[in-house]
Design a protein around this motif. Sequence first.
Motif, PDB file in Angstrom:
ATOM      1  N   ILE A  61       0.676  -1.152  -0.048  1.00  0.00           N
ATOM      2  CA  ILE A  61      -0.023  -0.127   0.030  1.00  0.00           C
ATOM      3  C   ILE A  61       0.936   1.230  -0.051  1.00  0.00           C
ATOM      4  N   ASP A  62       0.493   2.228  -0.892  1.00  0.00           N
ATOM      5  CA  ASP A  62       1.364   3.314  -0.886  1.00  0.00           C
ATOM      6  C   ASP A  62       0.702   4.503   0.094  1.00  0.00           C
ATOM      7  N   HIS A  63       1.279   4.415   1.256  1.00  0.00           N
ATOM      8  CA  HIS A  63       0.443   5.512   2.385  1.00  0.00           C
ATOM      9  C   HIS A  63       0.432   6.947   1.907  1.00  0.00           C
ATOM     10  N   GLU A  64       1.006   7.190   0.876  1.00  0.00           N
ATOM     11  CA  GLU A  64       0.750   8.663   0.373  1.00  0.00           C
ATOM     12  C   GLU A  64      -0.134   8.965  -0.525  1.00  0.00           C
ATOM     13  N   LYS A  69      -4.494   5.947   1.004  1.00  0.00           N
ATOM     14  CA  LYS A  69      -4.770   6.755   2.503  1.00  0.00           C
ATOM     15  C   LYS A  69      -6.410   6.260   2.454  1.00  0.00           C
ATOM     16  N   GLU A  70      -7.171   6.251   1.548  1.00  0.00           N
ATOM     17  CA  GLU A  70      -8.672   5.713   1.580  1.00  0.00           C
ATOM     18  C   GLU A  70      -8.932   4.298   2.025  1.00  0.00           C
ATOM     19  N   CYS A  71      -7.830   3.299   1.762  1.00  0.00           N
ATOM     20  CA  CYS A  71      -7.688   1.867   2.211  1.00  0.00           C
ATOM     21  C   CYS A  71      -7.840   2.151   3.671  1.00  0.00           C
ATOM     22  N   ILE A  72      -6.750   2.825   4.107  1.00  0.00           N
ATOM     23  CA  ILE A  72      -6.251   2.706   5.357  1.00  0.00           C
ATOM     24  C   ILE A  72      -7.302   3.467   6.214  1.00  0.00           C
TER      25      ILE A  72
END
Length: 118
Positions: A61-64, A69-72
């Motif tokens: 997952i690309d946290h940026e 971000k929506e996944c998290i």
Amino acid sequence: MCCFEDDDYGCSQETMCSVYVACEVLYDSNVEKSTISNTISKAALLELADEIIGYCDEYPIDHESPDGKECIHQCKEHMCCFEYTESSYVNSCKQDSDIPCWVYEGCEILVKELDKKL
């Protein structure tokens, strides 16, 4: 549909079946056991499950990124669906939840990501 069969024709033990877990609600006529609220339609739950899979489809997952971000955001309150003991998953989420854990199946990628870091 073999993922939902427990007889000789079933393939429910195959790892590929986790991809289709959200479809079980369409196959299973006894939907009450999945604790779906009367106020949330099956179609809305399937739509939410599909959205989560879309947000969480890249690994790692690309946290940026907006999708990362929506996944998290979508998953953070539902990681209890993926708590694991030595032998199996334990759903420690509140039993009175309006949204059943199968909707958050796409969030499992976050568990895999965390496991890889450990």
